[in-house]
Write a protein that holds these residues in place. Structure first.
Motif, PDB file in Angstrom:
ATOM      1  N   GLU A   3     -14.653   0.659   1.393  1.00 49.04           N
ATOM      2  CA  GLU A   3     -13.646  -0.393   1.513  1.00 49.04           C
ATOM      3  C   GLU A   3     -12.911  -0.586   0.180  1.00 49.04           C
ATOM      4  O   GLU A   3     -11.689  -0.714   0.139  1.00 49.04           O
ATOM      5  CB  GLU A   3     -14.329  -1.693   1.948  1.00 49.04           C
ATOM      6  N   ILE A   4     -13.682  -0.595  -0.903  1.00 50.83           N
ATOM      7  CA  ILE A   4     -13.084  -0.753  -2.238  1.00 50.83           C
ATOM      8  C   ILE A   4     -12.140   0.407  -2.524  1.00 50.83           C
ATOM      9  O   ILE A   4     -11.013   0.222  -3.017  1.00 50.83           O
ATOM     10  CB  ILE A   4     -14.198  -0.825  -3.314  1.00 50.83           C
ATOM     11  N   ILE A   5     -12.584   1.608  -2.178  1.00 48.06           N
ATOM     12  CA  ILE A   5     -11.786   2.814  -2.447  1.00 48.06           C
ATOM     13  C   ILE A   5     -10.493   2.795  -1.630  1.00 48.06           C
ATOM     14  O   ILE A   5      -9.403   3.009  -2.170  1.00 48.06           O
ATOM     15  CB  ILE A   5     -12.615   4.091  -2.138  1.00 48.06           C
ATOM     16  N   VAL A   6     -10.616   2.514  -0.343  1.00 45.25           N
ATOM     17  CA  VAL A   6      -9.426   2.523   0.507  1.00 45.25           C
ATOM     18  C   VAL A   6      -8.471   1.398   0.110  1.00 45.25           C
ATOM     19  O   VAL A   6      -7.254   1.589   0.081  1.00 45.25           O
ATOM     20  CB  VAL A   6      -9.816   2.444   2.009  1.00 45.25           C
ATOM     21  N   ASN A   7      -9.030   0.245  -0.270  1.00 46.79           N
ATOM     22  CA  ASN A   7      -8.182  -0.848  -0.761  1.00 46.79           C
ATOM     23  C   ASN A   7      -7.399  -0.418  -1.987  1.00 46.79           C
ATOM     24  O   ASN A   7      -6.198  -0.677  -2.113  1.00 46.79           O
ATOM     25  CB  ASN A   7      -9.032  -2.067  -1.125  1.00 46.79           C
ATOM     26  N   TYR A   8      -8.105   0.225  -2.897  1.00 47.88           N
ATOM     27  CA  TYR A   8      -7.440   0.712  -4.108  1.00 47.88           C
ATOM     28  C   TYR A   8      -6.332   1.698  -3.737  1.00 47.88           C
ATOM     29  O   TYR A   8      -5.211   1.603  -4.233  1.00 47.88           O
ATOM     30  CB  TYR A   8      -8.456   1.386  -5.045  1.00 47.88           C
ATOM     31  N   LEU A   9      -6.668   2.623  -2.849  1.00 43.92           N
ATOM     32  CA  LEU A   9      -5.709   3.690  -2.510  1.00 43.92           C
ATOM     33  C   LEU A   9      -4.485   3.145  -1.791  1.00 43.92           C
ATOM     34  O   LEU A   9      -3.353   3.501  -2.124  1.00 43.92           O
ATOM     35  CB  LEU A   9      -6.401   4.758  -1.654  1.00 43.92           C
ATOM     36  N   VAL A  10      -4.717   2.250  -0.839  1.00 44.16           N
ATOM     37  CA  VAL A  10      -3.574   1.779  -0.044  1.00 44.16           C
ATOM     38  C   VAL A  10      -2.724   0.795  -0.855  1.00 44.16           C
ATOM     39  O   VAL A  10      -1.527   0.657  -0.619  1.00 44.16           O
ATOM     40  CB  VAL A  10      -4.027   1.199   1.305  1.00 44.16           C
ATOM     41  N   THR A  11      -3.350   0.142  -1.835  1.00 44.42           N
ATOM     42  CA  THR A  11      -2.587  -0.756  -2.702  1.00 44.42           C
ATOM     43  C   THR A  11      -1.725   0.042  -3.674  1.00 44.42           C
ATOM     44  O   THR A  11      -0.570  -0.284  -3.915  1.00 44.42           O
ATOM     45  CB  THR A  11      -3.544  -1.671  -3.499  1.00 44.42           C
ATOM     46  N   ASN A  12      -2.305   1.107  -4.225  1.00 45.35           N
ATOM     47  CA  ASN A  12      -1.611   1.842  -5.277  1.00 45.35           C
ATOM     48  C   ASN A  12      -0.909   3.111  -4.800  1.00 45.35           C
ATOM     49  O   ASN A  12       0.016   3.581  -5.442  1.00 45.35           O
ATOM     50  CB  ASN A  12      -2.598   2.185  -6.391  1.00 45.35           C
ATOM     51  N   TYR A  13      -1.359   3.621  -3.661  1.00 47.37           N
ATOM     52  CA  TYR A  13      -0.737   4.846  -3.121  1.00 47.37           C
ATOM     53  C   TYR A  13      -0.408   4.672  -1.633  1.00 47.37           C
ATOM     54  O   TYR A  13      -0.893   5.421  -0.799  1.00 47.37           O
ATOM     55  CB  TYR A  13      -1.655   6.055  -3.361  1.00 47.37           C
ATOM     56  N   PRO A  14       0.421   3.653  -1.340  1.00 47.50           N
ATOM     57  CA  PRO A  14       0.794   3.432   0.059  1.00 47.50           C
ATOM     58  C   PRO A  14       1.870   4.440   0.446  1.00 47.50           C
ATOM     59  O   PRO A  14       2.445   5.089  -0.420  1.00 47.50           O
ATOM     60  CB  PRO A  14       1.372   2.016   0.038  1.00 47.50           C
ATOM     61  N   PRO A  15       2.134   4.564   1.751  1.00 42.29           N
ATOM     62  CA  PRO A  15       3.208   5.473   2.148  1.00 42.29           C
ATOM     63  C   PRO A  15       4.519   5.006   1.534  1.00 42.29           C
ATOM     64  O   PRO A  15       4.739   3.799   1.403  1.00 42.29           O
ATOM     65  CB  PRO A  15       3.246   5.346   3.671  1.00 42.29           C
ATOM     66  N   ARG A  16       5.332   5.951   1.153  1.00 41.17           N
ATOM     67  CA  ARG A  16       6.644   5.574   0.602  1.00 41.17           C
ATOM     68  C   ARG A  16       7.513   5.013   1.700  1.00 41.17           C
ATOM     69  O   ARG A  16       7.505   5.512   2.819  1.00 41.17           O
ATOM     70  CB  ARG A  16       7.331   6.807   0.025  1.00 41.17           C
ATOM     71  N   LYS A  17       8.247   3.976   1.339  1.00 42.54           N
ATOM     72  CA  LYS A  17       9.198   3.448   2.310  1.00 42.54           C
ATOM     73  C   LYS A  17      10.351   4.421   2.400  1.00 42.54           C
ATOM     74  O   LYS A  17      10.771   4.984   1.391  1.00 42.54           O
ATOM     75  CB  LYS A  17       9.695   2.078   1.847  1.00 42.54           C
ATOM     76  N   ALA A  18      10.821   4.621   3.612  1.00 47.40           N
ATOM     77  CA  ALA A  18      11.924   5.562   3.785  1.00 47.40           C
ATOM     78  C   ALA A  18      13.123   5.054   3.002  1.00 47.40           C
ATOM     79  O   ALA A  18      13.652   3.977   3.267  1.00 47.40           O
ATOM     80  CB  ALA A  18      12.268   5.696   5.266  1.00 47.40           C
ATOM     81  N   GLY A  19      13.532   5.810   2.009  1.00 44.27           N
ATOM     82  CA  GLY A  19      14.556   5.337   1.086  1.00 44.27           C
ATOM     83  C   GLY A  19      15.943   5.315   1.692  1.00 44.27           C
ATOM     84  O   GLY A  19      16.778   4.489   1.315  1.00 44.27           O
ATOM     85  N   SER A  20      16.202   6.207   2.660  1.00 42.54           N
ATOM     86  CA  SER A  20      17.571   6.316   3.151  1.00 42.54           C
ATOM     87  C   SER A  20      17.900   5.269   4.207  1.00 42.54           C
ATOM     88  O   SER A  20      19.056   5.044   4.545  1.00 42.54           O
ATOM     89  CB  SER A  20      17.777   7.712   3.740  1.00 42.54           C
ATOM     90  N   ARG A  21      16.832   4.647   4.711  1.00 40.80           N
ATOM     91  CA  ARG A  21      17.097   3.662   5.759  1.00 40.80           C
ATOM     92  C   ARG A  21      17.669   2.409   5.138  1.00 40.80           C
ATOM     93  O   ARG A  21      17.177   1.925   4.125  1.00 40.80           O
ATOM     94  CB  ARG A  21      15.768   3.322   6.443  1.00 40.80           C
ATOM     95  N   ARG A  22      18.693   1.860   5.764  1.00 39.40           N
ATOM     96  CA  ARG A  22      19.245   0.639   5.199  1.00 39.40           C
ATOM     97  C   ARG A  22      18.282  -0.511   5.464  1.00 39.40           C
ATOM     98  O   ARG A  22      17.504  -0.478   6.417  1.00 39.40           O
ATOM     99  CB  ARG A  22      20.630   0.337   5.802  1.00 39.40           C
ATOM    100  N   ALA A  23      18.358  -1.516   4.620  1.00 37.71           N
ATOM    101  CA  ALA A  23      17.510  -2.687   4.812  1.00 37.71           C
ATOM    102  C   ALA A  23      17.930  -3.416   6.082  1.00 37.71           C
ATOM    103  O   ALA A  23      19.073  -3.331   6.515  1.00 37.71           O
ATOM    104  CB  ALA A  23      17.657  -3.622   3.610  1.00 37.71           C
ATOM    105  N   ASN A  24      16.976  -4.122   6.685  1.00 33.56           N
ATOM    106  CA  ASN A  24      17.307  -4.897   7.882  1.00 33.56           C
ATOM    107  C   ASN A  24      18.387  -5.926   7.552  1.00 33.56           C
ATOM    108  O   ASN A  24      18.383  -6.532   6.488  1.00 33.56           O
ATOM    109  CB  ASN A  24      16.067  -5.626   8.399  1.00 33.56           C
TER     110      ASN A  24
END
Ligand code: HEC
Length: 159
Positions: A127-148
């Motif tokens: 849990e600690i490891i996955v928390n660390y990973l998802v906090t610091n290495y989350p999926p990149r937000k699609a940059g080309s999509r315009r904001a809502n």
């Protein structure tokens, strides 16, 4: 009775002999001193090459610069040392940090390594490891999509 010539020749011979003895004693002492100081000097059987591997001091191993753990490249955040202890044994930290995933996919990757790569049971650390990973290495937000769009003034459609 020996002549003077014969006596001189004998003296010369003796002198040479003493010189030789003296040289041999010097060589023997030299050899002994060398051996005492460095017994490996005469060991011709093994080619010895002493390579000095610098062992970084503890504070050097865990040096943090600009929020990055220098030795591994991990982002310095809660749980990082548990990640280092569990996730850098088989492959480089880079294989971890170049990936960005959701918690679900990090868990799947861990499960995959456990099933196929002999990764051990991480227990409570998972849990600690996955928390660390998802906090610091989350999926990149699609940059080309315009904001809502926000704050749009809708008008009533008239029928
Ligand atoms: C017991 C050995 C071992 C340990 C410990 C280990 N891994 Fe792996 N991991 C592997 C192997 C083997 C691969 C595949 C390497 C390759 O493809 O070159 C891999 C691949 C990966 C990948 C790439 C997966 C992909 O789809 O390309 C990621 C991300 C990863 N590991 C993360 C981690 C994390 C996070 C940890 C700590 C929880 C960890 N690893 C600990 C063995 C291990």
């Amino acid at each position: 009775m020996a002549t003077e010539e014969e006596f001189k020749a004998l003296l010369k011979q003796t002198h040479r002999f003493l010189n030789l003895m003296y040289a041999m004693i010097l060589i023997t002492i030299g050899t002994m001193v060398t051996y005492v100081n460095n017994p490996d000097f005469f060991d011709l059987s093994s080619e010895q090459m002493i390579v000095e591997v610098p062992i970084p001091a503890e504070e050097d191993r865990d040096r943090i610069e600009n929020g990055i753990h220098v030795r591994t490249g991990f982002i310095d955040a809660e749980g990082m040392y548990i990640v280092i202890a569990n996730c850098t044994n088989c492959h480089s930290a880079k294989l971890v940090t170049q990936n960005r995933m959701t918690a679900e996919r990090w868990n799947e990757t861990i499960k995959w390594m456990q099933e196929t790569q002999n990764l051990w049971d991480l227990g409570e650390n998972q849990e600690i490891i996955v928390n660390y990973l998802v906090t610091n290495y989350p999926p990149r937000k699609a940059g080309s999509r315009r904001a809502n769009l926000t704050e749009i003034e809708w008008y009533e459609a008239k029928d």
